[in-house]
Scaffold this motif. Structure first.
Motif, mmCIF file in Angstrom:
data_model
loop_
_atom_site.group_PDB
_atom_site.id
_atom_site.type_symbol
_atom_site.label_atom_id
_atom_site.label_comp_id
_atom_site.label_asym_id
_atom_site.label_seq_id
_atom_site.Cartn_x
_atom_site.Cartn_y
_atom_site.Cartn_z
ATOM 1 N N GLY A 22 -10.039 -30.558 8.413
ATOM 2 C CA GLY A 22 -11.743 -31.365 8.407
ATOM 3 C C GLY A 22 -12.382 -31.012 8.110
ATOM 4 N N ILE A 23 -12.546 -29.070 7.445
ATOM 5 C CA ILE A 23 -13.568 -28.038 7.308
ATOM 6 C C ILE A 23 -13.691 -28.705 5.165
ATOM 7 N N PRO A 24 -15.305 -28.037 5.242
ATOM 8 C CA PRO A 24 -15.469 -28.214 3.914
ATOM 9 C C PRO A 24 -14.487 -27.634 3.010
ATOM 10 N N GLY A 25 -13.886 -28.321 1.553
ATOM 11 C CA GLY A 25 -13.599 -27.070 1.039
ATOM 12 C C GLY A 25 -11.595 -27.031 1.168
ATOM 13 N N GLU A 26 -11.292 -27.315 1.834
ATOM 14 C CA GLU A 26 -10.178 -27.569 2.215
ATOM 15 C C GLU A 26 -8.637 -28.724 0.686
ATOM 16 N N ASN A 27 -9.644 -29.198 0.664
ATOM 17 C CA ASN A 27 -9.371 -29.930 -0.956
ATOM 18 C C ASN A 27 -8.778 -29.346 -2.362
ATOM 19 N N ALA A 28 -9.520 -28.021 -1.611
ATOM 20 C CA ALA A 28 -9.479 -27.095 -3.045
ATOM 21 C C ALA A 28 -8.159 -26.804 -3.941
ATOM 22 N N ASN A 29 -8.091 -26.887 -4.956
ATOM 23 C CA ASN A 29 -6.800 -26.187 -5.090
ATOM 24 C C ASN A 29 -6.336 -24.170 -4.733
ATOM 25 N N GLY A 30 -5.154 -24.503 -4.117
ATOM 26 C CA GLY A 30 -4.895 -23.378 -3.365
ATOM 27 C C GLY A 30 -4.860 -23.320 -2.189
ATOM 28 N N VAL A 31 -5.335 -24.535 -1.611
ATOM 29 C CA VAL A 31 -4.963 -24.829 -0.658
ATOM 30 C C VAL A 31 -4.038 -25.616 -0.490
ATOM 31 N N PHE A 32 -2.769 -25.313 0.712
ATOM 32 C CA PHE A 32 -1.815 -25.702 0.896
ATOM 33 C C PHE A 32 -1.244 -26.162 2.858
ATOM 34 N N SER A 33 -0.825 -27.216 2.731
ATOM 35 C CA SER A 33 0.379 -27.402 4.592
ATOM 36 C C SER A 33 1.348 -26.304 4.229
ATOM 37 N N ALA A 34 1.722 -25.866 5.480
ATOM 38 C CA ALA A 34 2.663 -24.665 5.431
ATOM 39 C C ALA A 34 3.804 -25.869 4.759
ATOM 40 N N ASN A 35 4.285 -27.038 5.496
ATOM 41 C CA ASN A 35 5.080 -27.497 5.260
ATOM 42 C C ASN A 35 5.789 -27.894 3.318
ATOM 43 N N GLU A 36 4.237 -28.050 2.448
ATOM 44 C CA GLU A 36 4.453 -28.224 1.317
ATOM 45 C C GLU A 36 4.858 -26.723 0.821
ATOM 46 N N TYR A 37 3.804 -25.640 1.102
ATOM 47 C CA TYR A 37 4.041 -23.850 0.791
ATOM 48 C C TYR A 37 5.423 -24.520 0.978
ATOM 49 N N LEU A 38 6.237 -23.453 2.216
ATOM 50 C CA LEU A 38 8.101 -24.010 2.224
ATOM 51 C C LEU A 38 8.718 -24.633 1.816
ATOM 52 N N THR A 39 7.963 -25.817 1.633
ATOM 53 C CA THR A 39 9.199 -26.580 0.417
ATOM 54 C C THR A 39 9.014 -26.161 -0.609
ATOM 55 N N ARG A 40 8.144 -26.448 -1.033
ATOM 56 C CA ARG A 40 7.715 -25.781 -2.885
ATOM 57 C C ARG A 40 7.876 -24.196 -3.376
ATOM 58 N N SER A 41 8.486 -23.420 -1.910
ATOM 59 C CA SER A 41 9.101 -22.206 -2.324
ATOM 60 C C SER A 41 10.264 -21.780 -1.755
ATOM 61 N N ASN A 42 11.142 -22.649 -0.834
ATOM 62 C CA ASN A 42 12.405 -22.486 0.114
ATOM 63 C C ASN A 42 13.442 -23.210 -0.914
ATOM 64 N N LEU A 43 12.661 -24.704 -1.017
ATOM 65 C CA LEU A 43 13.579 -25.553 -1.484
ATOM 66 C C LEU A 43 13.482 -26.500 -2.570
ATOM 67 N N MET A 44 12.255 -26.102 -3.302
ATOM 68 C CA MET A 44 12.520 -26.304 -4.376
ATOM 69 C C MET A 44 11.925 -25.034 -5.273
ATOM 70 N N LYS A 45 12.510 -24.508 -5.119
ATOM 71 C CA LYS A 45 12.522 -22.651 -6.159
ATOM 72 C C LYS A 45 11.440 -21.941 -6.052
ATOM 73 N N ALA A 46 10.543 -22.417 -5.952
ATOM 74 C CA ALA A 46 9.334 -21.408 -6.349
ATOM 75 C C ALA A 46 8.905 -20.340 -7.007
ATOM 76 N N PHE A 47 9.640 -19.107 -5.519
ATOM 77 C CA PHE A 47 9.809 -17.932 -6.178
ATOM 78 C C PHE A 47 10.642 -17.792 -7.213
ATOM 79 N N ASP A 48 12.226 -18.576 -8.000
ATOM 80 C CA ASP A 48 12.299 -18.297 -8.723
ATOM 81 C C ASP A 48 12.066 -18.590 -10.232
ATOM 82 N N ASP A 49 11.625 -17.637 -11.198
ATOM 83 C CA ASP A 49 11.137 -17.794 -12.485
ATOM 84 C C ASP A 49 11.808 -18.799 -13.387
ATOM 85 N N ASN A 50 12.861 -19.145 -12.818
ATOM 86 C CA ASN A 50 14.129 -19.732 -13.848
ATOM 87 C C ASN A 50 13.592 -21.469 -13.115
ATOM 88 N N TYR A 51 12.804 -21.635 -12.281
ATOM 89 C CA TYR A 51 12.477 -22.962 -11.860
ATOM 90 C C TYR A 51 10.772 -23.154 -12.565
#
Ligand SMILES: Cc1cc2nc3c(=O)[nH]c(=O)nc-3n(C[C@H](O)[C@H](O)[C@H](O)COP(=O)(O)OP(=O)(O)OC[C@H]3O[C@@H](n4cnc5c(N)ncnc54)[C@H](O)[C@@H]3O)c2cc1C
Length: 239
Positions: A22-51
């Protein structure tokens, strides 16, 4: 539920609602919840250029929090190529993560900014994270959790440059089901109240278990609760 022909229900909807500061700036681009960050990376394979899954592969990332999930997010950010700082408001002795997780994070190169708490996320003209204003903390008297309470040191604010912030402050059960289901008792943390031995809730025929009941916990506890709930439902249907 009767209208749809179900005689009993088991709710195992987890605790997937991430907390923010609940601090200022928290809805800026580049702020993630850990769950979203890990889901994008691990489950949705954001680390892989083919995705096509987008993720900010930041150059300098702050992970706010000190639990196991914070360690997971920090090591994920490292592997995506960033310099990673864990920003935690207490000292190392109070880190809630398992000692092994902290050890592995350090071994891999995560930097720990302890006794430090975010005050504001600094945002550039295009709405992207450019840094974070933090304040140094010291430990005061123990609080209700028994851990020494972190207290701000007046005038010790400083800014760090960053392009990504991952908030890893814990999760709570999503209140959707409990807020729309009459007679389903929840506690003050919005966890469904259920009997440990059979998963029975305050509503007849409705059983629950796992993180939705305990708050964020472990796989083994959720599996146990599933078994207890199955037994409870079996007994209920055969009454
Ligand atoms: C990053 C991370 C790392 C973890 N690491 C570990 C670990 O190493 N070891 C360990 O034991 N535990 C770990 N945990 C905790 C563990 O994942 C949970 O305790 C466990 O998954 C809880 O199981 P559950 O079945 O209660 O809920 P979940 O596994 O969260 O499953 C709930 C499911 O219900 C779905 N759902 C939610 N609402 C609805 C709805 N309204 N309608 C339909 N479906 C809905 C969700 O999409 C989800 O699929 C970790 C958790 C996280 C976030």
């Amino acid at each position: 539920m009767e209208e749809e022909g179900f005689e009993a229900v088991f709710i195992g909807s987890g605790a997937g609602l991430p907390m923010f500061m609940g601090i200022p700036g928290e809805n800026a681009n580049g702020v993630f919840s850990a769950n979203e960050y890990l889901t994008r990376s691990n489950l949705m394979k954001a680390f892989d250029d083919n995705y096509d899954t987008p993720i900010v592969a930041g150059k300098k990332v702050a992970v706010v929090g000190g639990g196991n999930v914070a360690m997971d997010a920090a090591r994920t950010a490292l592997r995506l190529g960033a310099e990673v700082h864990i920003v935690y408001r207490r000292s190392e002795a109070e880190l809630p993560a398992r000692v092994e997780e902290v050890h592995h994070a350090k071994e891999e190169g995560v930097i720990f900014d302890l006794l430090t708490n975010p005050k504001e996320i600094l945002v550039d003209d295009n709405g992207y994270v450019k840094g974070m204003k933090v304040i140094k903390m010291e430990l005061g008297e123990p609080d209700a959790s028994g851990r020494r309470r972190p207290v701000e040191i007046p005038g010790s604010e400083y800014e760090i440059e960053l392009d990504t912030v991952v908030m890893s402050l814990g999760t709570s059960p999503n209140p959707l089901i409990s807020s729309t289901t009459k007679g389903l008792e929840v506690n003050r943390r919005k966890c469904i109240v259920a009997e440990e031995e059979n998963g029975q809730t305050s509503k007849e025929g409705v059983y629950a278990g796992g993180d939705a009941v305990t708050g964020a916990a472990t796989v083994i506890l959720a599996m146990g609760a599933g078994k207890a709930g199955a037994k409870g439902i079996d007994e209920y249907l055969n009454k």
